[in-house]
Design a protein around this motif. Sequence first.
Motif, mmCIF file in Angstrom:
data_model
loop_
_atom_site.group_PDB
_atom_site.id
_atom_site.type_symbol
_atom_site.label_atom_id
_atom_site.label_comp_id
_atom_site.label_asym_id
_atom_site.label_seq_id
_atom_site.Cartn_x
_atom_site.Cartn_y
_atom_site.Cartn_z
ATOM 1 N N LEU A 47 0.834 -1.192 0.000
ATOM 2 C CA LEU A 47 0.000 0.000 0.000
ATOM 3 C C LEU A 47 0.872 1.246 0.000
ATOM 4 C CD1 LEU A 47 -2.615 -1.094 2.694
ATOM 5 C CD2 LEU A 47 -2.905 -1.109 0.209
ATOM 6 N N PRO A 48 0.390 2.369 -0.570
ATOM 7 C CA PRO A 48 1.175 3.605 -0.577
ATOM 8 C C PRO A 48 1.532 4.029 0.853
ATOM 9 C CG PRO A 48 -0.715 3.787 -2.044
ATOM 10 C CD PRO A 48 -0.894 2.510 -1.287
ATOM 11 N N GLY A 49 2.813 4.275 1.079
ATOM 12 C CA GLY A 49 3.258 4.715 2.394
ATOM 13 C C GLY A 49 3.346 3.621 3.431
ATOM 14 N N GLN A 50 3.162 2.373 3.014
ATOM 15 C CA GLN A 50 3.159 1.265 3.970
ATOM 16 C C GLN A 50 4.480 1.156 4.721
ATOM 17 O OE1 GLN A 50 1.691 -2.502 2.439
ATOM 18 N NE2 GLN A 50 3.268 -3.621 3.564
ATOM 19 N N LYS A 51 5.595 1.393 4.028
ATOM 20 C CA LYS A 51 6.905 1.250 4.647
ATOM 21 C C LYS A 51 7.221 2.374 5.630
ATOM 22 C CE LYS A 51 8.924 -1.481 0.925
ATOM 23 N NZ LYS A 51 9.047 -2.679 1.762
ATOM 24 N N LEU A 52 6.381 3.410 5.647
ATOM 25 C CA LEU A 52 6.585 4.501 6.605
ATOM 26 C C LEU A 52 5.894 4.240 7.936
ATOM 27 C CD1 LEU A 52 6.095 7.590 4.238
ATOM 28 C CD2 LEU A 52 8.246 6.661 5.102
ATOM 29 N N LEU A 53 5.133 3.147 8.010
ATOM 30 C CA LEU A 53 4.387 2.868 9.232
ATOM 31 C C LEU A 53 5.316 2.679 10.424
ATOM 32 C CD1 LEU A 53 1.741 2.273 10.696
ATOM 33 C CD2 LEU A 53 1.951 -0.119 9.958
ATOM 34 N N GLY A 54 6.370 1.883 10.246
ATOM 35 C CA GLY A 54 7.316 1.640 11.336
ATOM 36 C C GLY A 54 7.952 2.919 11.857
ATOM 37 N N PRO A 55 8.564 3.733 10.962
ATOM 38 C CA PRO A 55 9.141 5.000 11.428
ATOM 39 C C PRO A 55 8.128 5.912 12.115
ATOM 40 C CG PRO A 55 9.967 4.470 9.251
ATOM 41 C CD PRO A 55 8.913 3.462 9.555
ATOM 42 N N LEU A 56 6.886 5.936 11.620
ATOM 43 C CA LEU A 56 5.869 6.788 12.252
ATOM 44 C C LEU A 56 5.541 6.299 13.668
ATOM 45 C CD1 LEU A 56 3.420 7.465 9.273
ATOM 46 C CD2 LEU A 56 4.966 9.090 10.388
ATOM 47 N N LEU A 57 5.487 4.987 13.865
ATOM 48 C CA LEU A 57 5.236 4.454 15.202
ATOM 49 C C LEU A 57 6.376 4.804 16.154
ATOM 50 C CD1 LEU A 57 3.758 0.918 14.371
ATOM 51 C CD2 LEU A 57 2.536 2.936 15.239
ATOM 52 N N VAL A 58 7.614 4.735 15.641
ATOM 53 C CA VAL A 58 8.768 5.133 16.463
ATOM 54 C C VAL A 58 8.673 6.607 16.832
ATOM 55 C CG1 VAL A 58 11.277 5.443 16.464
ATOM 56 C CG2 VAL A 58 10.276 3.346 15.548
ATOM 57 N N LEU A 59 8.252 7.445 15.876
ATOM 58 C CA LEU A 59 8.109 8.875 16.137
ATOM 59 C C LEU A 59 7.062 9.139 17.215
ATOM 60 C CD1 LEU A 59 8.855 11.776 15.373
ATOM 61 C CD2 LEU A 59 7.102 11.684 13.586
ATOM 62 N N VAL A 60 5.941 8.425 17.154
ATOM 63 C CA VAL A 60 4.892 8.579 18.163
ATOM 64 C C VAL A 60 5.407 8.162 19.541
ATOM 65 C CG1 VAL A 60 2.643 7.729 18.918
ATOM 66 C CG2 VAL A 60 2.996 8.336 16.522
ATOM 67 N N GLY B 54 21.287 14.957 12.368
ATOM 68 C CA GLY B 54 22.207 14.398 11.393
ATOM 69 C C GLY B 54 21.955 12.921 11.151
ATOM 70 N N LEU B 55 21.660 12.180 12.231
ATOM 71 C CA LEU B 55 21.362 10.756 12.080
ATOM 72 C C LEU B 55 20.078 10.548 11.275
ATOM 73 C CD1 LEU B 55 22.209 9.503 15.685
ATOM 74 C CD2 LEU B 55 23.595 9.261 13.619
ATOM 75 N N ILE B 56 19.104 11.426 11.499
ATOM 76 C CA ILE B 56 17.859 11.343 10.732
ATOM 77 C C ILE B 56 18.133 11.584 9.250
ATOM 78 C CG2 ILE B 56 15.635 12.473 10.320
ATOM 79 C CD1 ILE B 56 15.446 12.921 13.344
ATOM 80 N N VAL B 57 19.024 12.527 8.952
ATOM 81 C CA VAL B 57 19.374 12.805 7.553
ATOM 82 C C VAL B 57 19.982 11.564 6.907
ATOM 83 C CG1 VAL B 57 20.898 14.124 6.034
ATOM 84 C CG2 VAL B 57 19.645 15.281 7.854
ATOM 85 N N TYR B 58 20.914 10.918 7.624
ATOM 86 C CA TYR B 58 21.496 9.682 7.102
ATOM 87 C C TYR B 58 20.409 8.631 6.841
ATOM 88 C CZ TYR B 58 26.462 10.817 7.899
ATOM 89 O OH TYR B 58 27.719 11.351 7.827
ATOM 90 N N GLY B 59 19.490 8.490 7.794
ATOM 91 C CA GLY B 59 18.424 7.509 7.645
ATOM 92 C C GLY B 59 17.531 7.804 6.451
ATOM 93 N N ALA C 231 27.531 2.228 0.984
ATOM 94 C CA ALA C 231 28.033 3.565 0.680
ATOM 95 C C ALA C 231 27.709 4.543 1.805
ATOM 96 C CB ALA C 231 27.441 4.065 -0.641
ATOM 97 N N TRP C 232 26.454 4.513 2.273
ATOM 98 C CA TRP C 232 26.077 5.431 3.361
ATOM 99 C C TRP C 232 26.763 5.061 4.666
ATOM 100 C CZ3 TRP C 232 24.610 9.626 1.447
ATOM 101 C CH2 TRP C 232 23.753 9.686 0.359
ATOM 102 N N THR C 233 26.936 3.754 4.916
ATOM 103 C CA THR C 233 27.629 3.324 6.132
ATOM 104 C C THR C 233 29.081 3.798 6.120
ATOM 105 O OG1 THR C 233 26.231 1.356 6.260
ATOM 106 C CG2 THR C 233 28.254 1.330 7.548
#
Length: 262
Positions: A15-28, A232-237, A197-199
């Motif tokens: 579903l659209p935005g499905q992969k954002l569910l986990g990060p949103l729960l962490v934010l809450v 900065g860590l959020i930017v990397y993520g 590369a990001w690591t």
Amino acid sequence: MLRAVQARLRPKAPLPGQKLLGPLLVLVAWALVTGVGWVPQDHLPAPSQILGAFSEMLHTGYLQDNLIVSLARAGLGLAYGIVAGVVLALVAGLSRPGDALFDGLIQVKRAIPNLALIPLLIMWLGIGETMKIVIIALGVLVPIYINTHAALQDIDLRYVELAETISLTRTEFLRYIVIPGCTPGFFIGLRLAATHAWTALVVVETINATSGIGYMITQARIYGQMEIVIAGLIVYGVLGFGTDALIRALQKKVLAWRVTMS
């Protein structure tokens, strides 16, 4: 009956935005634990403080300047690593002398962490941009080579025999047999390579850097600016998540022929 089972087992489109569910729960959860005071503000600032730090850095241009430097480093390292990995995989996968010469070397490099190479590369290349880009490229090269090489070895021999039967030229053989055969493996390697590369970027930007997101985080740590460290860590993520999403979208488009043939 068989078709019904296949339909059930076929993976459904996310579903659209499905992969954002986990990060949103962490934010809450983050907002909750900081809002009720379960975690001290000096250990974990509230999301509102992080937003404030982002706003200030965007207003002054501090974030954009460092982000551009980080993107350039990661982009160059990724590009060099991809080219080197694909070329070595093709040479090793399509010729026995190439396989004997390069495969063992890549396997040895695979066993040596990039962090272990940093002191040696500093002595060879100094502590400037060249060393940083080489470290990133080496981290990218291995997954690109391993997965592309494995895909080449898994090409169905019937296609090779067919190419010989119809007398394909070397160019046609590469175009119609080799490239379609190794592309799925290449994309698997590319997703892993982007993560590497990001690591690697996180590490090299803490070594005598004067710009970049890692430098920004290091400076914030020195001055006790926890909100900038987390920003900065959020930017990397976000960069890692966004890169993987772009690669998956490109993979889906490039490999659309596999869906139509199944």
